[in-house]
Design a protein around this motif. Structure first.
Motif, PDB file in Angstrom:
ATOM      1  N   LEU A   1     -11.272  12.552  14.840  1.00 15.21           N
ATOM      2  CA  LEU A   1     -12.638  12.501  15.721  1.00 15.21           C
ATOM      3  C   LEU A   1     -12.822  12.344  17.167  1.00 15.21           C
ATOM      4  CD1 LEU A   1     -14.786  11.030  12.723  1.00 15.21           C
ATOM      5  CD2 LEU A   1     -14.347  13.386  13.159  1.00 15.21           C
ATOM      6  N   THR A   2     -11.754  11.546  17.260  1.00 15.46           N
ATOM      7  CA  THR A   2     -11.765  11.200  19.076  1.00 15.46           C
ATOM      8  C   THR A   2     -11.371  12.678  19.646  1.00 15.46           C
ATOM      9  OG1 THR A   2     -10.984   8.945  18.387  1.00 15.46           O
ATOM     10  CG2 THR A   2     -10.366  10.057  20.828  1.00 15.46           C
ATOM     11  N   ALA A   3     -10.530  13.497  19.207  1.00 19.09           N
ATOM     12  CA  ALA A   3     -10.162  14.797  19.726  1.00 19.09           C
ATOM     13  C   ALA A   3     -11.350  15.372  19.743  1.00 19.09           C
ATOM     14  CB  ALA A   3      -9.038  15.306  19.018  1.00 19.09           C
ATOM     15  N   SER A   4     -11.940  15.562  18.263  1.00 19.83           N
ATOM     16  CA  SER A   4     -13.065  16.436  18.254  1.00 19.83           C
ATOM     17  C   SER A   4     -14.224  16.277  19.182  1.00 19.83           C
ATOM     18  CB  SER A   4     -13.401  16.557  16.978  1.00 19.83           C
ATOM     19  OG  SER A   4     -14.166  15.532  16.444  1.00 19.83           O
ATOM     20  N   ALA A   5     -14.466  14.823  19.748  1.00 16.03           N
ATOM     21  CA  ALA A   5     -15.208  14.339  20.712  1.00 16.03           C
ATOM     22  C   ALA A   5     -15.555  15.121  21.873  1.00 16.03           C
ATOM     23  CB  ALA A   5     -15.592  12.792  20.834  1.00 16.03           C
ATOM     24  N   LEU A   6     -14.195  15.740  22.331  1.00 20.53           N
ATOM     25  CA  LEU A   6     -14.372  16.331  23.521  1.00 20.53           C
ATOM     26  C   LEU A   6     -14.911  17.703  23.235  1.00 20.53           C
ATOM     27  CD1 LEU A   6     -10.588  15.451  24.745  1.00 20.53           C
ATOM     28  CD2 LEU A   6     -12.950  14.584  25.622  1.00 20.53           C
ATOM     29  N   SER A   7     -15.020  18.337  22.013  1.00 20.24           N
ATOM     30  CA  SER A   7     -15.685  19.693  22.083  1.00 20.24           C
ATOM     31  C   SER A   7     -17.088  19.553  22.282  1.00 20.24           C
ATOM     32  CB  SER A   7     -14.987  20.295  20.866  1.00 20.24           C
ATOM     33  OG  SER A   7     -15.745  19.530  19.663  1.00 20.24           O
ATOM     34  N   GLY A   8     -17.891  18.381  21.990  1.00 22.85           N
ATOM     35  CA  GLY A   8     -19.207  18.588  21.810  1.00 22.85           C
ATOM     36  C   GLY A   8     -19.849  18.969  20.856  1.00 22.85           C
ATOM     37  N   THR A   9     -18.990  18.979  19.610  1.00 25.82           N
ATOM     38  CA  THR A   9     -19.457  19.158  18.310  1.00 25.82           C
ATOM     39  C   THR A   9     -20.064  17.911  17.913  1.00 25.82           C
ATOM     40  OG1 THR A   9     -17.686  20.715  18.016  1.00 25.82           O
ATOM     41  CG2 THR A   9     -18.859  19.707  16.126  1.00 25.82           C
ATOM     42  N   SER A  10     -21.216  17.999  16.832  1.00 23.94           N
ATOM     43  CA  SER A  10     -21.678  16.736  16.468  1.00 23.94           C
ATOM     44  C   SER A  10     -20.705  16.001  15.297  1.00 23.94           C
ATOM     45  CB  SER A  10     -23.180  17.079  15.578  1.00 23.94           C
ATOM     46  OG  SER A  10     -22.634  17.634  14.329  1.00 23.94           O
ATOM     47  N   LYS A  11     -20.845  14.639  15.467  1.00 24.95           N
ATOM     48  CA  LYS A  11     -20.139  14.033  14.558  1.00 24.95           C
ATOM     49  C   LYS A  11     -20.004  14.275  13.131  1.00 24.95           C
ATOM     50  CE  LYS A  11     -18.330   9.405  13.315  1.00 24.95           C
ATOM     51  NZ  LYS A  11     -18.156   8.130  13.719  1.00 24.95           N
ATOM     52  N   LYS A  12     -21.213  14.679  12.522  1.00 22.87           N
ATOM     53  CA  LYS A  12     -21.597  15.129  11.151  1.00 22.87           C
ATOM     54  C   LYS A  12     -20.598  16.475  10.998  1.00 22.87           C
ATOM     55  CE  LYS A  12     -24.984  16.846   7.915  1.00 22.87           C
ATOM     56  NZ  LYS A  12     -26.242  17.150   7.669  1.00 22.87           N
ATOM     57  N   ASP A  13     -20.772  17.437  11.768  1.00 22.63           N
ATOM     58  CA  ASP A  13     -19.948  18.639  11.691  1.00 22.63           C
ATOM     59  C   ASP A  13     -18.510  18.533  11.858  1.00 22.63           C
ATOM     60  OD1 ASP A  13     -22.349  20.006  11.260  1.00 22.63           O
ATOM     61  OD2 ASP A  13     -22.369  20.989  13.272  1.00 22.63           O
ATOM     62  N   SER A  14     -18.188  17.468  12.800  1.00 23.45           N
ATOM     63  CA  SER A  14     -16.838  17.257  13.061  1.00 23.45           C
ATOM     64  C   SER A  14     -16.103  16.539  11.641  1.00 23.45           C
ATOM     65  CB  SER A  14     -16.466  16.273  14.250  1.00 23.45           C
ATOM     66  OG  SER A  14     -17.077  16.811  15.561  1.00 23.45           O
ATOM     67  N   VAL A  15     -16.924  15.543  11.309  1.00 19.17           N
ATOM     68  CA  VAL A  15     -16.325  14.928   9.982  1.00 19.17           C
ATOM     69  C   VAL A  15     -16.083  16.099   8.932  1.00 19.17           C
ATOM     70  CG1 VAL A  15     -16.698  13.192   8.051  1.00 19.17           C
ATOM     71  CG2 VAL A  15     -17.184  12.404  10.398  1.00 19.17           C
ATOM     72  N   LYS A  16     -17.116  16.988   8.733  1.00 17.32           N
ATOM     73  CA  LYS A  16     -17.002  17.874   7.553  1.00 17.32           C
ATOM     74  C   LYS A  16     -15.950  18.858   7.790  1.00 17.32           C
ATOM     75  CE  LYS A  16     -19.613  21.509   5.686  1.00 17.32           C
ATOM     76  NZ  LYS A  16     -19.940  22.904   6.015  1.00 17.32           N
ATOM     77  N   TYR A  17     -15.471  19.218   9.323  1.00 15.83           N
ATOM     78  CA  TYR A  17     -14.438  19.934   9.698  1.00 15.83           C
ATOM     79  C   TYR A  17     -13.190  19.288   9.398  1.00 15.83           C
ATOM     80  CZ  TYR A  17     -11.659  23.449  11.813  1.00 15.83           C
ATOM     81  OH  TYR A  17     -10.299  24.255  12.467  1.00 15.83           O
TER      82      TYR A  17
END
Length: 139
Positions: free
Chosen positions: A112-128
Motif C-alpha cells: 500500500l505504501t507503493a500504491s499511495a504514490l499512484s493517487g489511487t484510493s486506499k479502498k481500491d488499492s487494498v482490493k487490488y
C-alpha cells in the motif's frame, strides 16, 4: 479478424555496457525482444548473465547504453527522468532479488505504501493488492 498478437514491450538493438577505467564491459548488445500481451515470458540465465540489468533496462529503472524500449507504442528510452518515474509508477512492478520491505510493516502495508504514490484510493488499492495476493496464492 487478425490472429496477430499485440506486442506490449519491444526492445530494439539494446546495448548495456559499463566502463571501468579504460575497459568497457558489455552486458548485452544488439538485443531484440518482443513480449506479447497474454504471454508468460521468462528470462533465465546463470548468475551474472545480465538478467537484472535487462529487466532494469526494459522497465526504465536504468537506461540502456543504446537502443530503444517501447511499451504499448510509447518509447520510454527517450523520456525524461521525471516522466520515466511516472511511467514506472503506473506500469511496472518488481519483486527484487533482495528483500526491500520495511520490516516494521506488514506485507500489505508495504504494498500500500507503493500504491499511495499512484493517487489511487486506499479502498481500491487494498482490493487490488488482495487480487494480486490471490494470484500468487499468498494468504
Amino acid at each position: 479478424m487478425s490472429n496477430k498478437k499485440e506486442i506490449i514491450i519491444k526492445a530494439t538493438k539494446l546495448k548495456k555496457s559499463f566502463i571501468t577505467g579504460d575497459t568497457e564491459q558489455t552486458i548485452f548488445e544488439n538485443l531484440d525482444l518482443n513480449i506479447y500481451r497474454g504471454d508468460f515470458t521468462v528470462i533465465m540465465g546463470s548468475s551474472g548473465a545480465g538478467k537484472s540489468t535487462l529487466m532494469y533496462s526494459l522497465s526504465g529503472m536504468d537506461r540502456p547504453s543504446s537502443g530503444e524500449v517501447v511499451w504499448n507504442d510509447k518509447t520510454i528510452t527517450s523520456l525524461s527522468d521525471d516522466r520515466l518515474a511516472i511511467f514506472r509508477r503506473k506500469n511496472c512492478g518488481f519483486v527484487f532479488q533482495q528483500i526491500y520491505l520495511l520490516d516494521k510493516m506488514s506485507l500489505m502495508d508495504n504494498v500500500l505504501t507503493a500504491s499511495a504514490l499512484s493517487g489511487t484510493s486506499k479502498k481500491d488499492s487494498v482490493k487490488y493488492a488482495k487480487e494480486l495476493f490471490e494470484l500468487v496464492k499468498f494468504h
